[in-house]
Design a protein around this motif. Structure first.
Motif, mmCIF file in Angstrom:
data_model
loop_
_atom_site.group_PDB
_atom_site.id
_atom_site.type_symbol
_atom_site.label_atom_id
_atom_site.label_comp_id
_atom_site.label_asym_id
_atom_site.label_seq_id
_atom_site.Cartn_x
_atom_site.Cartn_y
_atom_site.Cartn_z
ATOM 1 N N ILE A 58 1.043 9.213 3.113
ATOM 2 C CA ILE A 58 0.284 7.963 3.201
ATOM 3 C C ILE A 58 -1.048 8.059 2.472
ATOM 4 O O ILE A 58 -1.541 7.083 1.907
ATOM 5 C CB ILE A 58 0.054 7.579 4.683
ATOM 6 N N TYR A 59 -1.629 9.252 2.429
ATOM 7 C CA TYR A 59 -2.935 9.408 1.775
ATOM 8 C C TYR A 59 -2.816 9.270 0.254
ATOM 9 O O TYR A 59 -3.716 8.731 -0.399
ATOM 10 C CB TYR A 59 -3.554 10.754 2.144
ATOM 11 N N TYR A 60 -1.715 9.755 -0.301
ATOM 12 C CA TYR A 60 -1.492 9.551 -1.732
ATOM 13 C C TYR A 60 -1.243 8.075 -2.034
ATOM 14 O O TYR A 60 -1.679 7.562 -3.065
ATOM 15 C CB TYR A 60 -0.309 10.397 -2.203
ATOM 16 N N VAL A 61 -0.550 7.399 -1.128
ATOM 17 C CA VAL A 61 -0.309 5.962 -1.311
ATOM 18 C C VAL A 61 -1.636 5.202 -1.305
ATOM 19 O O VAL A 61 -1.878 4.332 -2.158
ATOM 20 C CB VAL A 61 0.631 5.435 -0.211
ATOM 21 N N LEU A 62 -2.493 5.522 -0.343
ATOM 22 C CA LEU A 62 -3.793 4.858 -0.274
ATOM 23 C C LEU A 62 -4.624 5.149 -1.517
ATOM 24 O O LEU A 62 -5.332 4.262 -2.022
ATOM 25 C CB LEU A 62 -4.546 5.315 0.976
ATOM 26 N N TYR A 66 -6.129 2.489 -4.149
ATOM 27 C CA TYR A 66 -7.566 2.426 -4.427
ATOM 28 C C TYR A 66 -7.843 2.528 -5.919
ATOM 29 O O TYR A 66 -8.592 1.717 -6.483
ATOM 30 C CB TYR A 66 -8.288 3.542 -3.680
ATOM 31 N N THR A 67 -7.267 3.529 -6.565
ATOM 32 C CA THR A 67 -7.504 3.699 -8.002
ATOM 33 C C THR A 67 -6.903 2.554 -8.806
ATOM 34 O O THR A 67 -7.340 2.281 -9.922
ATOM 35 C CB THR A 67 -6.932 5.035 -8.501
ATOM 36 N N GLY A 68 -5.900 1.876 -8.226
ATOM 37 C CA GLY A 68 -5.327 0.715 -8.895
ATOM 38 C C GLY A 68 -6.096 -0.562 -8.642
ATOM 39 O O GLY A 68 -5.757 -1.616 -9.192
ATOM 40 N N GLY A 69 -7.122 -0.502 -7.786
ATOM 41 C CA GLY A 69 -7.955 -1.671 -7.519
ATOM 42 C C GLY A 69 -7.418 -2.616 -6.481
ATOM 43 O O GLY A 69 -7.952 -3.721 -6.313
ATOM 44 N N PHE A 70 -6.383 -2.196 -5.728
ATOM 45 C CA PHE A 70 -5.783 -3.109 -4.757
ATOM 46 C C PHE A 70 -6.554 -3.161 -3.438
ATOM 47 O O PHE A 70 -6.495 -4.163 -2.731
ATOM 48 C CB PHE A 70 -4.331 -2.705 -4.483
ATOM 49 N N LEU A 71 -7.257 -2.097 -3.070
ATOM 50 C CA LEU A 71 -7.955 -2.074 -1.789
ATOM 51 C C LEU A 71 -9.281 -2.819 -1.827
ATOM 52 O O LEU A 71 -9.780 -3.245 -0.791
ATOM 53 C CB LEU A 71 -8.197 -0.628 -1.340
ATOM 54 N N ASP A 72 -9.870 -2.962 -3.007
ATOM 55 C CA ASP A 72 -11.146 -3.668 -3.109
ATOM 56 C C ASP A 72 -11.062 -4.870 -4.046
ATOM 57 O O ASP A 72 -12.093 -5.431 -4.417
ATOM 58 C CB ASP A 72 -12.251 -2.728 -3.593
ATOM 59 N N ASN A 166 -10.216 4.035 8.217
ATOM 60 C CA ASN A 166 -11.500 4.367 7.622
ATOM 61 C C ASN A 166 -11.434 4.333 6.103
ATOM 62 O O ASN A 166 -12.353 3.824 5.435
ATOM 63 C CB ASN A 166 -11.938 5.756 8.101
ATOM 64 N N ILE A 167 -10.362 4.848 5.541
ATOM 65 C CA ILE A 167 -10.216 4.847 4.080
ATOM 66 C C ILE A 167 -10.121 3.412 3.559
ATOM 67 O O ILE A 167 -10.770 3.049 2.566
ATOM 68 C CB ILE A 167 -8.971 5.654 3.671
ATOM 69 N N VAL A 168 -9.326 2.587 4.223
ATOM 70 C CA VAL A 168 -9.172 1.188 3.784
ATOM 71 C C VAL A 168 -10.493 0.441 3.903
ATOM 72 O O VAL A 168 -10.901 -0.294 2.992
ATOM 73 C CB VAL A 168 -8.066 0.495 4.601
ATOM 74 N N MET A 169 -11.181 0.615 5.042
ATOM 75 C CA MET A 169 -12.450 -0.077 5.250
ATOM 76 C C MET A 169 -13.504 0.378 4.236
ATOM 77 O O MET A 169 -14.215 -0.453 3.647
ATOM 78 C CB MET A 169 -12.947 0.186 6.669
ATOM 79 N N ARG A 170 -13.591 1.682 4.020
ATOM 80 C CA ARG A 170 -14.600 2.187 3.090
ATOM 81 C C ARG A 170 -14.281 1.762 1.662
ATOM 82 O O ARG A 170 -15.194 1.496 0.875
ATOM 83 C CB ARG A 170 -14.667 3.713 3.206
ATOM 84 N N ALA A 171 -13.012 1.696 1.326
ATOM 85 C CA ALA A 171 -12.645 1.247 -0.016
ATOM 86 C C ALA A 171 -12.994 -0.226 -0.207
ATOM 87 O O ALA A 171 -13.519 -0.617 -1.255
ATOM 88 C CB ALA A 171 -11.161 1.475 -0.256
ATOM 89 N N SER A 172 -12.716 -1.038 0.796
ATOM 90 C CA SER A 172 -13.015 -2.466 0.690
ATOM 91 C C SER A 172 -14.514 -2.731 0.655
ATOM 92 O O SER A 172 -14.958 -3.753 0.127
ATOM 93 C CB SER A 172 -12.378 -3.226 1.861
ATOM 94 N N ASN A 173 -15.312 -1.794 1.213
ATOM 95 C CA ASN A 173 -16.771 -1.936 1.193
ATOM 96 C C ASN A 173 -17.420 -1.182 0.035
ATOM 97 O O ASN A 173 -18.642 -0.981 0.028
ATOM 98 C CB ASN A 173 -17.365 -1.425 2.510
ATOM 99 N N GLN A 174 -16.601 -0.747 -0.938
ATOM 100 C CA GLN A 174 -17.080 0.011 -2.087
ATOM 101 C C GLN A 174 -17.872 1.251 -1.649
ATOM 102 O O GLN A 174 -18.924 1.577 -2.200
ATOM 103 C CB GLN A 174 -17.955 -0.852 -3.007
ATOM 104 N N ASP A 175 -17.366 1.930 -0.636
ATOM 105 C CA ASP A 175 -18.079 3.078 -0.076
ATOM 106 C C ASP A 175 -17.152 4.290 0.071
ATOM 107 O O ASP A 175 -17.432 5.196 0.857
ATOM 108 C CB ASP A 175 -18.659 2.688 1.297
ATOM 109 N N LEU A 176 -16.064 4.317 -0.691
ATOM 110 C CA LEU A 176 -15.107 5.418 -0.574
ATOM 111 C C LEU A 176 -15.515 6.564 -1.491
ATOM 112 O O LEU A 176 -15.705 6.385 -2.691
ATOM 113 C CB LEU A 176 -13.699 4.935 -0.936
#
Length: 391
Positions: A58-62, A66-72, A166-176
């Motif tokens: 799941i961490y590789y999926v996330l 993120y690197t694809g720009g889908f989370l933010d 936490n990863i999803v939230m931080r990515a959406s807040n540009q804080d990952l």
């Protein structure tokens, strides 16, 4: 994913698989059958491989999202790329596979023994689904001290789910940042030890388990179903909030008569009493090294640096308010006094400094008049003691 990452992933998967194969091989020799003829062979191994792949993958999926720009939604300019996340992601993924894989293969061993000895009431297929989230294996934290691994399993589930959140939230807040994956790995290790602590205190208070009677002396059975179910919920929440779980458990320990005689009261209140700061932000400040109100109140020149790192989460005004609250809390040891002051609208040190100025005598009198009896005396004594401290 690169070839190296794929190799690391499958190497981690091979560890719990090899442990289960070794155990099954020994059982097959004892039974005089081929290893593939053991009960529920396909279901047991497919469950182990699928679940551990999900827990670690799941961490590789996330990271891909993120690197694809889908989370933010491509709203931020990522200063980190895939290579920056390689080591931390491999670390947390491998750790998830090893921890969950060990618990699942340990339960597989117990489950296989039940099937061979006709002790399991359900079918092999249904039993596997049920036991995936209801580990019945027993471990030992010390010689003769038994421990239900289900507590660890549910604590790990809580930590795993929180890491994803936490990863999803931080990515959406540009804080990952890459170190978030490291801190997630540390969380998963920490909850293992914390879950043992929580179980020990919970067992002493409510006794959900007891040692079995009869032939198998090294086993635990449920004594109180309600308490055992509550323990599962507590274990799950421990994974989400390990620091809070330790604090609550420690308070339970300190409240005992023996410990209350040995341990003096805390000199200051905890950072959890700061108004307007939720659990997520306490975790975020913890990552920046701010773990108590003293560090928060005395940020000094680090204040601007701290805000630059969390500016997407907290405004300058909010951070200043937290610092001001913490500065006042440094002078208060009694939570009841803090609540009393807040009930009157006094919640920061800057407010108290204005109130205690020589020219604010009338304002102080009006402030004290709104209190009655013992409350007024208590607040007046505090303000007098505060006024005598050099500022």
């Amino acid at each position: 994913m690169s070839l190296l990452e794929i190799s690391i992933f499958f190497a981690a998967l091979a560890v719990p698989l090899s442990m289960m194969l070794a155990h099954d091989y020994r059982i097959a020799l004892e039974q005089g059958v081929g290893i593939m003829h053991l009960p529920a062979f396909f279901n047991r191994y497919s469950t182990l491989l699928v679940l551990t792949s999900v827990y670690g993958g799941i961490y590789y999926v996330l990271l891909m999202l993120y690197t694809g720009g889908f989370l933010d939604n491509n709203q931020s300019v990522n200063i980190y790329d895939w290579d920056d996340f390689f080591v931390p992601t491999a670390c947390i993924s491998t750790l998830s596979i090893l921890l969950f894989g060990y618990l699942l293969q340990a339960d597989n061993a117990f489950y296989l023994d039940s099937l061979i000895n006709d002790k399991h009431e359900t079918s092999a297929r249904r039993g596997l689904v049920l036991r995936t989230f209801r580990s019945v294996s027993i471990g030992q934290v010390a010689p003769g001290v038994l421990f239900p691994l289900s507590v660890c399993l549910w604590a790990l589930h809580g930590a795993w789910l929180y890491n994803i959140y936490n990863i999803v939230m931080r990515a959406s807040n540009q804080d990952l940042m890459p170190r978030l994956f490291f801190s997630g790995a540390v969380r998963m290790i920490a909850v293992l030890f914390i879950s043992v602590l929580v179980y020990t205190v919970f067992q002493a208070l409510f006794q959900p388990y007891r040692e079995s009677d009869g032939d198998n002396a090294k086993a635990l059975v449920v004594k109180k179903k309600g308490a055992a179910s509550m323990l599962v919920a507590v274990a799950l929440m421990t994974g989400f909030f390990p620091i809070q779980a330790v604090e609550i458990t420690w308070q339970k320990i300190k409240s005992s008569q023996l410990m209350s005689e040995l341990i003096s009261p805390a000199a200051t209140l905890s950072i959890g009493h700061v108004q307007g700061m939720n659990t997520f932000m306490r975790e975020r400040l913890f990552e920046e090294g701010v773990v108590d109100i003293h560090q928060l109140a005395k940020l000094g020149n680090r204040r601007d640096l701290l805000h630059s790192r969390i500016e997407n989460l907290v405004s300058e005004e909010q951070l200043d308010d937290w610092i001001d609250q913490a500065d006042l809390m440094l002078h208060i040891q009694d939570i009841e006094l803090l609540r009393l002051l807040r009930s009157t609208g006094l919640r920061t040190r800057s407010q108290l400094d204005l109130l205690t100025k020589p020219e604010s005598g009338q304002q102080l009198d009006r402030f004290l008049k709104q209190l009655d009896g013992e409350k007024r005396i208590q607040v007046q004594q505090f303000i007098q003691a505060y006024s005598q401290i050099p500022h």
